[in-house]
Design a protein around this motif. Sequence first.
Motif, PDB file in Angstrom:
ATOM      1  N   LYS A  72      66.745  53.021  39.535  1.00  0.00           N
ATOM      2  CA  LYS A  72      66.125  53.491  38.299  1.00  0.00           C
ATOM      3  C   LYS A  72      64.617  53.248  38.347  1.00  0.00           C
ATOM      4  CE  LYS A  72      70.213  52.814  35.393  1.00  0.00           C
ATOM      5  NZ  LYS A  72      70.710  52.398  34.064  1.00  0.00           N
ATOM      6  N   HIS A  73      63.889  54.117  37.640  1.00  0.00           N
ATOM      7  CA  HIS A  73      62.444  53.937  37.499  1.00  0.00           C
ATOM      8  C   HIS A  73      62.054  54.289  36.073  1.00  0.00           C
ATOM      9  CE1 HIS A  73      58.139  55.161  37.689  1.00  0.00           C
ATOM     10  NE2 HIS A  73      58.091  54.028  38.369  1.00  0.00           N
ATOM     11  N   ARG A  74      60.920  53.780  35.645  1.00  0.00           N
ATOM     12  CA  ARG A  74      60.481  53.885  34.248  1.00  0.00           C
ATOM     13  C   ARG A  74      60.467  55.319  33.724  1.00  0.00           C
ATOM     14  NH1 ARG A  74      55.411  53.056  33.539  1.00  0.00           N
ATOM     15  NH2 ARG A  74      54.850  53.394  35.723  1.00  0.00           N
ATOM     16  N   ASN A  75      59.945  56.276  34.507  1.00  0.00           N
ATOM     17  CA  ASN A  75      59.853  57.641  33.997  1.00  0.00           C
ATOM     18  C   ASN A  75      60.367  58.688  34.988  1.00  0.00           C
ATOM     19  OD1 ASN A  75      57.721  57.703  35.813  1.00  0.00           O
ATOM     20  ND2 ASN A  75      56.120  57.679  34.229  1.00  0.00           N
ATOM     21  N   HIS A  76      61.372  58.312  35.758  1.00  0.00           N
ATOM     22  CA  HIS A  76      62.097  59.243  36.619  1.00  0.00           C
ATOM     23  C   HIS A  76      63.578  59.179  36.264  1.00  0.00           C
ATOM     24  CE1 HIS A  76      58.351  59.096  38.809  1.00  0.00           C
ATOM     25  NE2 HIS A  76      58.776  60.003  39.685  1.00  0.00           N
ATOM     26  N   LEU A  77      64.301  60.263  36.513  1.00  0.00           N
ATOM     27  CA  LEU A  77      65.743  60.247  36.291  1.00  0.00           C
ATOM     28  C   LEU A  77      66.416  59.378  37.354  1.00  0.00           C
ATOM     29  CD1 LEU A  77      66.554  63.975  35.394  1.00  0.00           C
ATOM     30  CD2 LEU A  77      66.091  62.055  33.857  1.00  0.00           C
ATOM     31  N   SER A  78      67.344  58.545  36.927  1.00  0.00           N
ATOM     32  CA  SER A  78      68.029  57.620  37.836  1.00  0.00           C
ATOM     33  C   SER A  78      68.897  58.398  38.825  1.00  0.00           C
ATOM     34  CB  SER A  78      68.898  56.646  37.048  1.00  0.00           C
ATOM     35  OG  SER A  78      68.137  55.958  36.077  1.00  0.00           O
ATOM     36  N   ILE A  79      69.139  57.800  39.964  1.00  0.00           N
ATOM     37  CA  ILE A  79      69.994  58.401  40.987  1.00  0.00           C
ATOM     38  C   ILE A  79      71.025  57.381  41.453  1.00  0.00           C
ATOM     39  CG2 ILE A  79      68.358  60.133  41.823  1.00  0.00           C
ATOM     40  CD1 ILE A  79      67.536  58.212  44.027  1.00  0.00           C
ATOM     41  N   ARG A  80      72.168  57.898  41.924  1.00  0.00           N
ATOM     42  CA  ARG A  80      73.236  57.054  42.469  1.00  0.00           C
ATOM     43  C   ARG A  80      73.613  57.557  43.850  1.00  0.00           C
ATOM     44  NH1 ARG A  80      79.024  57.424  42.201  1.00  0.00           N
ATOM     45  NH2 ARG A  80      79.094  58.815  40.383  1.00  0.00           N
ATOM     46  N   SER A  81      73.913  56.631  44.723  1.00  0.00           N
ATOM     47  CA  SER A  81      74.357  57.029  46.062  1.00  0.00           C
ATOM     48  C   SER A  81      75.604  57.898  45.952  1.00  0.00           C
ATOM     49  CB  SER A  81      74.629  55.797  46.929  1.00  0.00           C
ATOM     50  OG  SER A  81      75.672  55.012  46.384  1.00  0.00           O
ATOM     51  N   VAL A 131      43.417  59.015  28.433  1.00  0.00           N
ATOM     52  CA  VAL A 131      43.675  57.579  28.311  1.00  0.00           C
ATOM     53  C   VAL A 131      43.717  57.016  29.726  1.00  0.00           C
ATOM     54  CG1 VAL A 131      45.233  55.792  27.468  1.00  0.00           C
ATOM     55  CG2 VAL A 131      44.989  57.936  26.201  1.00  0.00           C
ATOM     56  N   SER A 132      42.793  56.126  30.032  1.00  0.00           N
ATOM     57  CA  SER A 132      42.647  55.631  31.399  1.00  0.00           C
ATOM     58  C   SER A 132      43.151  54.197  31.534  1.00  0.00           C
ATOM     59  CB  SER A 132      41.175  55.694  31.823  1.00  0.00           C
ATOM     60  OG  SER A 132      40.687  57.010  31.742  1.00  0.00           O
ATOM     61  N   SER A 133      43.374  53.800  32.768  1.00  0.00           N
ATOM     62  CA  SER A 133      43.795  52.436  33.105  1.00  0.00           C
ATOM     63  C   SER A 133      44.995  52.021  32.268  1.00  0.00           C
ATOM     64  CB  SER A 133      42.630  51.446  32.932  1.00  0.00           C
ATOM     65  OG  SER A 133      41.556  51.799  33.769  1.00  0.00           O
ATOM     66  N   VAL A 134      46.047  52.833  32.315  1.00  0.00           N
ATOM     67  CA  VAL A 134      47.187  52.622  31.438  1.00  0.00           C
ATOM     68  C   VAL A 134      48.471  52.547  32.257  1.00  0.00           C
ATOM     69  CG1 VAL A 134      47.506  55.106  31.067  1.00  0.00           C
ATOM     70  CG2 VAL A 134      48.356  53.501  29.361  1.00  0.00           C
ATOM     71  N   TYR A 135      49.386  51.676  31.816  1.00  0.00           N
ATOM     72  CA  TYR A 135      50.727  51.564  32.404  1.00  0.00           C
ATOM     73  C   TYR A 135      51.684  52.102  31.365  1.00  0.00           C
ATOM     74  CZ  TYR A 135      54.509  49.460  35.193  1.00  0.00           C
ATOM     75  OH  TYR A 135      55.617  49.251  35.991  1.00  0.00           O
ATOM     76  N   SER A 136      52.028  53.396  31.487  1.00  0.00           N
ATOM     77  CA  SER A 136      52.729  54.080  30.410  1.00  0.00           C
ATOM     78  C   SER A 136      53.766  55.037  30.964  1.00  0.00           C
ATOM     79  CB  SER A 136      51.713  54.851  29.545  1.00  0.00           C
ATOM     80  OG  SER A 136      52.369  55.715  28.642  1.00  0.00           O
ATOM     81  N   TYR A 137      54.836  55.241  30.179  1.00  0.00           N
ATOM     82  CA  TYR A 137      55.835  56.242  30.530  1.00  0.00           C
ATOM     83  C   TYR A 137      55.223  57.644  30.558  1.00  0.00           C
ATOM     84  CZ  TYR A 137      59.234  52.569  29.433  1.00  0.00           C
ATOM     85  OH  TYR A 137      59.948  51.403  29.406  1.00  0.00           O
TER      86      TYR A 137
END
Length: 547
Positions: free
Chosen positions: A418-427, A503-509
Motif C-alpha cells: 500500500k502507498h499513501r496515494n496509489h491503489l493497493s496491489i496484492r500478489s 503549494v510547495s514543500s508539502v507532504y500531501s495526498y
Amino acid sequence: MKNLKLTAITSILVIVAIAVFSRSYAQTLVPFYIIIGQSNTGWATTNGMNTQQAALYAGVQSNTSIWNPGVGGFSATWQTMNVGVNTRCENYADPSQFGPEASLMKSLESRQSRKRFVYKQGVGGTTLAVDWRPQSPGQQPYEAGIRWQQLSSWLPTAVAQADAQGVKLDLKAIIWMQGEDDAKTAADASAYQNNLVNFFTNIDAMWRGLISRHGLPSTVYKKVIGRIYAPTGYPYRDMVRAAQANYCANSSNNAILINTDSYPLQDWVHYNATGQIQFGTDVYNAHQYETGAPVASTGVYFTGKVFLQGAYSPSSGRMSTLLNSSGVLQNYASSQPYNNSTFNYSGTERVSGGFFAAHTDIVDWVLVELRNSSSPSTVVARRAGLLRSDGLIVDTDGSTTRILFAGVPSGGYYVVVKHRNHLSIRSSQVIDFNSGSGHFDFTTSGYNCYQNMGYFSSVHMGNAWTMRGGNANMNNNVKYNGPLNDQDRIQNGALGGSLTGVVSSVYSYDDINLDASIKTNGPNNDQNFLLNLVFGGLIGTVYMEQL
C-alpha cells in the motif's frame, strides 16, 4: 584485634548478602501488563481462528502467566496462559474466548524470550460512568462501582500472590478497551473524558500503594486506550471516541490511542478472532514497552520490489526522489505515515534526524501486509518500510532489503503493498515463506498483481509495471469525474480552488506525482498527471482497487 576481624567478617557477609539479594531481585523482576474493560477485551473464540492463526496464537504460551477472574472469580490464581482456556471475559459466552493478550504476548515473546505476567479483567455490558467508577472523596469503598470494587480487591490479591512466589511485577502498560456502553446515553458519553481522567488517577494511586507495600519498581507505565468502533447501535459513540482521543492527546497522561476501525466484527460490536489478533499486534507495535536489546526474533522475512506510478520515470527505469531531496521527508515523514483512519496502522517505525540526507535514494514510505493464503482479506501481519528509487523495499536502516515480520510462522502468504496515494496491489499468487523468507517482484508483469476486473491492477510504463497513482482522496478508486473524484480533491484541497496557486514543500495526498508540490497549472502539474498519465485522457474512466 579480634573485634577488628569480627567487624571485617561481618562487613563482608553484609556485602555478600546485599549482592545475593540484588541478584535475586533482578532475577524475579517480571514485566507486567494489565488488560481491563468491556467484552472487547476478549469476546472472540479460538474456534474463529484460521489454521495459521491457531498454530501461532492458540494454546499454551509457556512464558506468560495470567491472573483472570473469568477463571475462578475470587479464588483466581496465577496460571500459565492457555489461549482459549483461561483467557475469557468474566461474563463469557464461550469458554474458548480470548483477547489481545494472545498476539501481544506472542509478539513480546518473539522479540525477547522471558517470563511475563498478565492481569485480565473484562466484563461485557459495563460502563465507566457506573460499573468502573472509583469511589468519590468521602465515600466508602463499597459505594464505588462494582467492577472498581472488584479491581481494587483482585489486583492487590494478584500482586500479593506473585510476591509470594518471589516475583516482583514491573508494570509496563495498562490496556483499556471500554466505552461502548457509555455511548448509549448522552449523559454517560459527555462525562466520559472526566470519568477516564478520574479512573486512571485512582489506578495510579492504587498502583503507588502496591509499589510501596511490595517493594515494586516505580517504572513509568504506558496507558493504551483502544478507541471504540461500535459502528451501529451506539448513538453517542462519536462523543466517547472524541473523549478517548482527547485523553491520549494530552501528553501528561502518557497514553496512546489504538484505532480499531479496521478490525472485522463477528456481530454488531465485537471484534472477531482476526480483529482481536490485530488489536494485540497493534498494541505491540504502538510502543516499546520493554527496554533492552531483543534476542534474534523468530518470524519470516520479505524481500520485494515495487514502483510507484507517481514517481516513476520510464526513461531512467527509476523513481524520482524529490520528496527526499526537497527535505519534505525529513521534515514531515520521519515516522511512518500510515497511522491514520485510512490505513489504521499503529506501527512505530521511524528514522532519526539526518537519515534522509544520508540516504538520498529513498522515495517514500510504503506499507507491506502478509495475508492469509486461504482468506486473502485476512491480514496476518503488517510492516512499514522505505521504498528506494530502484524499487526495492528496505527497512528503517535504509539498506536492509529483508523486512522482518516478527512472530509470523513459515508458510504461504499473499503480499499486499500500500502507498499513501496509489491503489493497493496484492500478489497474484501465494508467496512461499516455508524457508523463513519470501521474495516477490511486482514490477515485471501485470499478471504479478491480483485482478478481478477487466484491467490490470498495475500500470505498464516503459519496461516496467507500477502501482496505479492518482488516489488523492485516499479511497479504493481513482476517477476524474463524478462524486468524490480525485481531480476535485486536488483542486479544492490544499489549493482551495485556486487555478494558479502552488503549494510547495508539502507532504500531501494531493501531490500525486510526488514532486513535493501541488498545482493544477503549468509544467508537471498534478491535474495533467491525473488526466493524461493515469487516465490517458479518458475522463470517464474509473479504476478500482483489486485486492
